[in-house]
Each structure stands twice: as C-alpha cells, then as structure tokens.
Scaffold this active site. Structure first.
Site, mmCIF file in Angstrom:
data_model
loop_
_atom_site.group_PDB
_atom_site.id
_atom_site.type_symbol
_atom_site.label_atom_id
_atom_site.label_comp_id
_atom_site.label_asym_id
_atom_site.label_seq_id
_atom_site.Cartn_x
_atom_site.Cartn_y
_atom_site.Cartn_z
ATOM 1 N N ASN A 3 0.998 1.544 3.394
ATOM 2 C CA ASN A 3 0.485 1.829 4.665
ATOM 3 C C ASN A 3 -0.512 2.968 4.596
ATOM 4 O O ASN A 3 -0.356 4.050 4.084
ATOM 5 C CB ASN A 3 1.665 2.205 5.705
ATOM 6 C CG ASN A 3 2.830 1.328 5.553
ATOM 7 O OD1 ASN A 3 2.751 0.277 5.577
ATOM 8 N ND2 ASN A 3 3.896 2.027 5.130
ATOM 9 N N GLU A 32 -2.511 -7.163 -5.457
ATOM 10 C CA GLU A 32 -1.156 -6.679 -6.141
ATOM 11 C C GLU A 32 -1.496 -6.757 -7.660
ATOM 12 O O GLU A 32 -1.354 -5.789 -8.483
ATOM 13 C CB GLU A 32 -0.025 -7.664 -5.914
ATOM 14 C CG GLU A 32 0.246 -7.349 -4.517
ATOM 15 C CD GLU A 32 0.515 -5.624 -4.235
ATOM 16 O OE1 GLU A 32 0.771 -4.971 -5.033
ATOM 17 O OE2 GLU A 32 0.816 -5.514 -2.847
ATOM 18 N N GLU A 87 4.099 -5.331 6.240
ATOM 19 C CA GLU A 87 3.822 -6.410 5.248
ATOM 20 C C GLU A 87 4.863 -7.362 5.001
ATOM 21 O O GLU A 87 6.008 -6.821 4.569
ATOM 22 C CB GLU A 87 3.283 -5.571 4.012
ATOM 23 C CG GLU A 87 2.586 -6.796 3.053
ATOM 24 C CD GLU A 87 2.165 -6.292 1.734
ATOM 25 O OE1 GLU A 87 2.274 -5.138 1.326
ATOM 26 O OE2 GLU A 87 1.503 -6.991 0.745
ATOM 27 N N HIS A 145 0.871 3.603 -8.178
ATOM 28 C CA HIS A 145 0.690 2.180 -7.353
ATOM 29 C C HIS A 145 0.557 2.186 -5.862
ATOM 30 O O HIS A 145 -0.790 1.636 -5.526
ATOM 31 C CB HIS A 145 1.768 1.204 -7.656
ATOM 32 C CG HIS A 145 1.783 -0.333 -7.126
ATOM 33 N ND1 HIS A 145 1.240 -1.250 -7.902
ATOM 34 C CD2 HIS A 145 1.799 -0.765 -6.019
ATOM 35 C CE1 HIS A 145 1.198 -2.445 -7.341
ATOM 36 N NE2 HIS A 145 1.392 -2.119 -6.089
ATOM 37 N N GLU A 146 1.027 2.646 -5.028
ATOM 38 C CA GLU A 146 0.826 2.799 -3.670
ATOM 39 C C GLU A 146 -0.429 3.731 -3.354
ATOM 40 O O GLU A 146 -1.275 3.289 -2.530
ATOM 41 C CB GLU A 146 2.099 3.439 -3.083
ATOM 42 C CG GLU A 146 3.398 2.741 -3.149
ATOM 43 C CD GLU A 146 3.317 1.225 -3.173
ATOM 44 O OE1 GLU A 146 2.502 0.724 -2.264
ATOM 45 O OE2 GLU A 146 4.077 0.613 -3.975
ATOM 46 N N HIS A 201 -3.632 1.631 -4.003
ATOM 47 C CA HIS A 201 -3.687 0.552 -2.949
ATOM 48 C C HIS A 201 -4.627 1.246 -2.080
ATOM 49 O O HIS A 201 -5.662 0.388 -1.346
ATOM 50 C CB HIS A 201 -2.462 0.066 -2.374
ATOM 51 C CG HIS A 201 -1.674 -0.927 -2.805
ATOM 52 N ND1 HIS A 201 -2.384 -1.951 -3.300
ATOM 53 C CD2 HIS A 201 -0.525 -1.222 -3.116
ATOM 54 C CE1 HIS A 201 -1.452 -3.043 -3.617
ATOM 55 N NE2 HIS A 201 -0.088 -2.435 -3.711
HETATM 56 N N1 PHE Z 1 2.818 -4.075 -0.870
HETATM 57 C C1 PHE Z 1 3.973 -3.417 -1.522
HETATM 58 C C2 PHE Z 1 3.553 -2.821 -3.024
HETATM 59 O O1 PHE Z 1 3.393 -3.380 -3.718
HETATM 60 C C3 PHE Z 1 4.953 -4.336 -1.636
HETATM 61 C C4 PHE Z 1 5.750 -4.515 -0.409
HETATM 62 C C5 PHE Z 1 5.614 -5.988 -0.065
HETATM 63 C C6 PHE Z 1 6.351 -3.921 0.410
HETATM 64 C C7 PHE Z 1 6.133 -6.566 1.190
HETATM 65 C C8 PHE Z 1 7.235 -4.180 1.517
HETATM 66 C C9 PHE Z 1 6.992 -5.553 1.826
HETATM 67 O O2 PHE Z 1 3.198 -1.987 -3.168
HETATM 68 ZN ZN ZN Z 2 1.284 -3.325 -4.459
#
Ligand code: PHE
Ligand code: ZN
Length: 882
Positions: free
Chosen positions: A270, A325, A126, A302-303, A306
């Site tokens: 991921n 986000e 990302e 949080h992760e 997602h």
């Molecule tokens: N998407 C991740 C998060 O919020 C943040 C992230 C963005 C990590 C870009 C790495 C690179 O939880």
């Molecule tokens: Zn996030």
C-alpha cells in the site's frame, strides 16, 4: 454434482476500458469494531474510452445508507443494488458521487477489506478487497487522488494511519479524535490502506539521493518494540539500493510499515503504508532464525520496490499481475544477492522454482505468467506469476545485459509513470530502449508449462570440432496442447580435463569468445552449435546460473557430474551437478527399495561428499547447499508413479550411510563451527551456522544416543533461535522421551511469543514419525492454535499437508480425510486460506492408482458442498478436470 451458483470465469480478451473514472476520492471513516461508517465523496467523470452510459460500482457485504449525486439524494428507482454491484443509470458526464455505507469489521474473518487483527483495525484491498469498504470502480486502471479522514475513540485507537502524508489532526469533545491523510499520487483502490490501533512506533529517517528527508516509521504491538531494528535497517538498505541500481527515489515525506498478526499473505505494498504479516517483519536474535532475518530483508525490499514497480507504474488489469510481481521479485532477488551471497541466493531461488513452480506448471492449475482467464484472482498469486515471472524478466536481463536492461527499465518508468499498463508495454520499453525484437520472446507470457531442453554432444577429434545439439519441447498443459518454440538464453562454458575454461569459437566466428561464459540463444525447435578449434574433448557446463526456467535432459555419468561438482567455475552449476549426482543415486535406491533388494550406496558419492566436507570451510554456504539432499517432494516429481514411502526410505538410507561413512568429518566440522561468538546476522556467520546444523542433522540420522545428547546440548546452550530451532527440528525425527521433553520445554519457554510458537507448531507437523497426524489433531485443540489465524494454519496444517509426504499421503487415507475436513471448515471462514491449503493436492496425478482414487473421492466430496467460495470452487474443479 457441483453447486448451482457457479462462479464466473473472466477473460483477458474481454477487457474493456472503464466507463467512468474517479479523479478524487475523499473518504471519511468513523471507526468502531462492530460497525464502521464510511462516507465516500468521489469526483467522477465519464471516460471517453468507455462504452456504457451507466455507471457500475463494485460492492460486497456493504450496507448502503445513502447515495447522492451532486448533493441530491437519489430515489430508489434511480439506482440498482445487487450483492456485488451498484448501478446508477446514465449519470451526468461529470458529477460528485456521495455514498454512505456501513461495514462490519468484527465479522470479517476472510481478512479482505477492513478487519480486526486482535485489537487492531486494518485493511487489505489487493486484489478486490476495496469493494468491501465502499462502492467503487474497484479495478486497477481507475486511479484517483485519495484524501482519507479517520475518526475514532482516542483511547482505543490512538494511532490512525492511511496513505500519503499527514494533512491535519484534531480532537472532538466526545473523547474521539481525527486525522486526515492526503496522498498526492493517483492510485488504484487496491493500494488503499487504513490502520488504527494502540501501537508502538519506532522511527528513523532517510535522506534521498536528491536530498529530501523521509521519515521512516515501523508500528508494532508494544510487546514487540524490540523487534524492529532489522526491518528498519533493511528498509534503509533497500531505499539506497533502489536509487543506485535503478535510479528510483522515494516520493512521499513518510514511509510507514505496520506489523499485523492476522494476514493472508506475506506483506502488502500500500502506498506509503506497507502492511506486513508480523512474521515477515519482526525479528530478534532470540526469536528469529537466520532464515527469518534473510526473508525479512527480502520482503521489506520487495514491498518497498513496489513503490515504483507496481505503484507509480501499476497494472491495467489483474491479468497483468506478473507485470508488477515478476519484476519486483527479480528486483528483490537482486537486492538480496547484493546484500548477501549471490551464489546462495540463486541456489535458493532455483530450488524454490523447481520444487514449487515446476510442480504447479506440471499440474492442473498450470497457467502462463499472463493468464488468459481466471475465476478467482486470489488463486493467481502463484509461484508462476511471482517466481517464473521473475525468471522471465531475468532472461530479458540476461539477453540485454546489465546496461541494456537498465536502459529498458529507465524508459519503462519514464514512459509509464502514473499509468496502469500491460506486460506488452513493459516489453515494448525493453525493445525500444535496445532496438531489439522480442516478438518471439513474448511467448513466455502466453505459454504455460516448463520447457525441456534435450541435449546431445559430439566431439570430432579429427576436425577439432565440438557439436552441441539442443532440442526444445514443452509438455501440454490444460487448455494448451500445442506449444511453439520459445526464445531461450542458454548460458554455457567448456572445460578441459584439468577443469580450466576452454576458448569458445563458433563456426563462422573470427575469434574465440572473450569470456568463460557465453549465452547461446535457442529459438528453434532444434538447433546445432558447432565449436571450432577445440583441441581436446571438453566437458560441457550448461545453463550456467540457471539462465532459463527449463528442465535439462542430458545423459551424464556420475563421474562427469563429480568432475563438474569439483571444477565448474560457475558456482550454481557446481551445486547443480551435486544435486544431479545425488538424484541419480537416489533414483537407484528408490528402485531397490521397491524391488526389496539390498540398498547399496556407491562409493563415488561417499568420496565426493568427503571431498566437499574437506573443503567446507572455504565456502561453508555453498557446501551446505551441496550437502542438502533434494526434498522428498522434488524427488516425487521425478519418479512416476511417485512412491512416497520408497522415496522416504531411500533418502533416509542415503543420509544415514553418508553420516556413518563420514562421521568423523561431520563431527570435527561440527565441533569446530560450534563456537561462533555472539549472534550477528551476516552472510559469514549465517553460513557457518547452517553448515554446523547440517552436520548435526546428518549425525542424528544414525540415531546414536550420543548425537541426541549433542542436539540437546546445542538447544540448551544456544543464544539464538537458529541453533535452538535447528536442534528441535532435528530432534523431532528421533522417537524417544528426550524429544517429548524438548518439545514441551520449548513451548514452556516461548509460549508468550506467537512467532516462535508457530515454529513450534510447524516443526511438529513436519515430523515423519508415524504418530504425527494424531499430534497435529491434538495441537489444533491447543490454546496456541486458532483456525482463524492464517499463520497458525500455515504452520500446522500447511506444513503437515505440504511438507510431510509420508504422513499426509498415508495409505489409509487419513491425511486426505483430514484435509477435506479442514478445507470445509476453513472455506466458511477464510476462502483464500482454504484454497491455498487445497494446493497440497496439486500434484495428485503423480501418485499410484490407489492414492489417486482416494484423492479423487476427497476432491469430489469438497466439490459437492453447497455454497463453496469461488476460491475453492475454482481449485477443486480444475483439479478434478485432469
Ligand atoms: N502484493 C503483495 C506482494 O507481493 C502480495 C499480496 C497480494 C498481499 C494479495 C495481500 C493480498 O507483495
Ligand atoms: Zn509483490
């Protein structure tokens, strides 16, 4: 003079559907540190919604080895390769594309794509890192089913992971082994991940609501094997919570987390294989503070969250970043509130919003939560997208109520499962599920800037009426001069002089409102609310629980604030009143410092603090928040021009005066709280420790040698990092051999632990004592510091430039010069980290003329460099444009 190859700005308005889609992606990695070979087999087809006949794939820093369509090797004239793309002219409508590339993880210091962290190989894709792994339509609206095979030396890389479920493994005769992973859920390339290394694995399991068994695994460096428990239990809490609160179950056989030491951000969601900055996942009582424990729980949540808000339903394009986000931050905030103290969580979140997001919204990079354009998406992982985004979703929840909000999220997940969607789709689901019109509310997605509510009240005793007038406005932001009125939920209550809730009945209503708090909607530029049957003049409690991300402007006397501090039945507003009172006092002190007159601390505030301390044990967590003075950065944003030195002296003066006047109370409380048995992470103990350390912090401002001894004693006796580190960070404000000795001893004890060493760097970088820059420069040469490690950079350089205003903004310009040198060095290694560090100058227009001149020169010096990254280029040009 700016560099010649100016990076391009991209616009939301130019969005076009992809020309080609990928249904299946089969990747094979032959791993080696210096060179990794990637073979990619993509089942592609033309998108009926697409425009072009040519198929353009993204690719950066790749060495193309071969390219085949349906098994036939393409000739040089059948494709074109640039340094950012691969173009295949008019391929068939449906075809199999096979590409081999070579990549060079050892040379990758940007930490995007495939890179090394120590001996570990890992990926970060990302937002646009996948294009550094292979040629691909690297955009989130292209979703494919991935199958990933990894081949590598068995001794060097015994563990090899990717997304989804394990699908096969075996050995070769040459000492290499292989694994194959299959992820049945179609996903965008940014959610791809691969990890290989020699890792310890801690296992556990979770049974989902529908009875499926999920294997949970955390992979860490073997020396950290004792630091996994907290993350694992947080993960199980999160999985259960998401089932109960949002009806969301996990959807693979295994959920893996890997800790890596070199990571640009906090963590990454991921699919099935979260990768974490080790600082956001590893914890033991001896090495992690309460704040770390708290933060880890929330990041793990949080992760994990997602998996639905981001992965199952993903973003159509990167302008929609806040779709995943903002919503996911709201979810993690709710999770932390449910697991710990909700009041404290709200205060922490609002503090962060006011300190960082309000500053961003008032500065040169101000952008709406759905930006209309960007140059480098890496610069848009901001507090605005994340925290303001969460506030906006939180307002939807406030407007719809718990149940209406849940109806909306259920519909959103059901309707868009497996799709890449927009913030408009999110709002539409909320509208459809609740039969409500959010067209005006949607302005929150397109307007930048922090709105201001100007409030006046009038009590008409002859008619028993109370008039509340609210006017809204929003300051201009770059590219957005005119603002339209927003739809703002304002939670409020009325109190009588005894502090009891009063009935609230608006003109035209038949009955009084049943609850103590009600939500008014402010949607026009000016609005008046008239309450009837108001027998005595009320005290207004406004914006309860911070129901909207706005600034309140309302004349309040110190005694009114003191009354709210003691009586408001909204705990957030009790805290907020204390902050407003302190700010009133501090602003006066700042004026006195500037005028070189005597500094007088009003008795009122000493009295209020004494009352708060007297009741400290009833709610130690809230009391700590009340006793904590607003940061120097926040104060700087309130006073123009921001006089960093005057603010620092005024704040210290107030702290010292309070400590002297209330020494007895601070001491008694400290002694009482200093005997909490064995370390446990829970809300109660945490609250006690933070109150105790807050007392110690006040006591040491007297610079009394006895208090220094108290601090040293605490450090010596502590069985946990919270107390040890609190001692050290208080001590570094004290100039003396004791401090030097404690700093050295701390390092000797903890040098083997990089997480603790980062704390050690950060504490020193934050010291307001005069010699700090010299110390920071010295520490950059210390074996504990490496400029290529983002955590080191954040700890030492980030803390100095962001959280040490008196030293960073020193009038001799040394701080600015230092920053320029570091940015130029970092930009060549890791542009994302360089651009973030430059964020320290976000509010540069708030300082005095002399400092602004120096900062301007510093920015110009950066802008003049040839070959700036697009990351730093975007920030520096936007800063210079205001
Ligand atoms: N998407 C991740 C998060 O919020 C943040 C992230 C963005 C990590 C870009 C790495 C690179 O939880
Ligand atoms: Zn996030």
């Amino acid at each position: 003079m700016l560099n010649t190859t100016q990076p391009k700005e991209v616009f939301l308005a130019d969005y076009q559907a992809p020309d080609y889609l990928v249904d299946q992606a089969a990747l094979t990695f032959e791993l080696a540190s210096d060179m990794t070979r990637v073979r990619s087999v993509l089942s592609m087809r033309k998108n009926p919604q697409g425009q072009l006949n040519d198929c353009v794939l993204d690719g950066e820093q790749l060495k193309l080895i071969s390219i085949k369509i349906d098994g036939r090797e393409l000739q040089g004239n059948e494709y074109q390769c640039t340094d950012s793309a691969l173009l295949i002219s008019s391929p068939p409508d449906k075809f199999e594309l096979e590409i081999e590339t070579e990549i060079f993880p050892e040379k990758n210091t940007a930490l995007e794509g495939l890179y090394h962290s120590g001996r570990l190989l890992c990926t970060q894709c990302e937002a646009e890192g996948f294009r550094r792994i292979t040629y691909y339509p690297d955009r989130p609206d292209v979703m494919a089913v991935f199958t990933v095979s990894i081949v590598a030396d068995k001794v060097l890389w015994p563990i090899m992971l990717s997304n989804g479920n394990l699908d096969g493994q075996g050995q070769f005769d040459d000492g290499r082994h292989w694994v194959r992973w299959h992820d049945p859920h179609p996903k965008p390339s940014y959610l791809f991940a691969l990890v290989a290394g020699d890792l310890y694995c801690q296992q556990d399991s979770f049974v989902t609501a529908s009875g499926r068994q999920v294997q949970l695994e955390i992979f860490v460096d073997p020396e950290n094997s004792h630091k996994c428990d907290h993350a694992l239990s947080s993960l199980k809490q999160a999985m259960k919570w998401d089932e109960e609160k949002y009806g969301r179950e996990y959807d693979l056989d295994v959920f893996m987390i890997v800790a890596v030491n070199d990571f640009n951000m906090g963590a990454m969601e991921n699919k099935g294989l979260n990768i974490f900055n080790s600082a956001c996942v590893l914890a033991s009582p001896e090495t992690a503070t309460d704040n770390d424990y708290y933060m880890i729980q929330s990041v793990v949540g949080h992760e994990y969250f997602h998996n639905w808000s981001g992965n199952r339903v993903t973003c159509r394009d990167w302008f929609q970043l806040s779709l995943k986000e903002g919503f996911t931050v709201l979810r993690d905030q709710q999770f932390s509130a449910d697991m710990n103290s909700a009041a404290v969580k709200r205060i922490d979140d609002v503090n962060q919003l006011r300190n960082l997001q309000f500053a961003e919204d008032a500065g040169p990079m101000a952008h709406p939560i759905r930006p209309a354009s960007f140059i480098e998406i890496g610069n848009f992982y901001t507090v605005t997208i994340y925290e303001k985004g969460a506030e906006v979703v939180g307002m939807i929840k406030t407007i719809l109520g718990e149940q209406g909000f849940r109806k909306g999220t259920d519909l959103y997940f059901e309707r868009h499962d497996g799709q890449a969607v927009t913030t408009d789709d999110f709002i539409k689901a909320m509208e459809d599920a609740n039969d409500i019109d959010f067209s005006q509310f949607k302005r929150w997605y397109t307007q930048a800037g922090t709105p201001e509510l100007t409030v006046t009240t009038h009590y008409d005793s002859s008619a028993n009426r109370y008039h509340l007038r609210i006017e809204q406005s929003c300051p201009a932001t770059p590219g957005q001069k005119e603002k339209q009125p927003l739809y703002i939920p304002v939670a409020m209550g009325l109190l009588n002089k005894q502090g009891d809730a009063m009935a609230m009945q608006l003109e035209g209503e038949e009955n009084a409102y049943p609850d103590e708090t009600r939500v008014l909607i402010v949607s026009e530029q000016q609005q008046e609310f008239t309450f009837i049957n108001v027998a005595t003049e009320p005290v207004l409690s406004l914006l309860r629980n911070f129901s909207a991300p706005v600034n309140l402007s309302m004349a309040r006397t110190n005694s009114e604030l003191a009354f709210l501090m003691a009586n408001d039945n909204d705990s957030f507003n009790r805290w907020d009143a204390s902050q407003r009172l302190v700010i009133n006092v501090l602003m006066q002190l700042v004026e006195s410092v500037r005028a070189a007159t005597v500094l007088t601390v009003p008795d009122e505030i000493i009295k209020q603090f004494s009352l708060v301390l007297a009741k400290a044990e009833e709610a130690p967590d809230l009391v700590t928040k009340m006793l904590t003075l607003p940061s120097e950065n926040y104060l700087a944003a309130q006073a123009k021009p921001a006089d960093v030195d005057a603010i620092h002296s005024a704040r210290n003066h107030l702290k010292r005066s309070l400590a002297q006047a209330l020494k007895q109370q601070f001491t008694t409380l400290y002694d009482k709280l200093n005997s909490t048995g064995n370390y446990r992470f829970n809300a109660d103990d945490m609250a006690k420790r933070s109150l105790k350390n807050c007392c110690l912090d006040y006591l040491l401002t007297t610079q009394d040698p006895m208090q220094v001894q108290r601090c040293l004693k605490q450090m010596k006796q502590a069985d946990n990092m919270t107390d040890t580190l609190a001692g050290l960070s208080i001590l570094v404000e004290y100039e003396g051999p004791e401090t030097e000795h404690a700093v050295r001893a701390f390092y000797e004890q903890w040098q083997h632990d990089r997480q603790v060493v980062d704390k050690w760097l950060a504490v020193q970088a934050k010291s307001s004592l005069p010699n700090t820059l010299v110390r920071v420069k010295g520490l950059m040469k210390h074996p504990a510091f490496s400029i290529t490690n983002p955590n080191n950079v954040r700890a030492l350089l980030g803390q100095f430039c962001r959280n040490n205003p008196v030293n960073f903004h020193a009038l001799d310009g040394s701080g600015y010069q230092f920053l320029v040198e570091q940015i130029l060095q970092l930009d060549k290694l890791n542009p994302q980290i360089a651009a973030r560090l430059l964020g320290a100058l976000n509010s540069w227009r708030q300082y005095d003329e002399q400092r602004q001149q120096m900062i301007k020169q510093a920015l110009q010096k950066i802008a003049e460099q040839p070959e700036l990254s697009s990351d730093v280029y975007e920030v520096v040009t936007k800063y210079l444009a205001v």
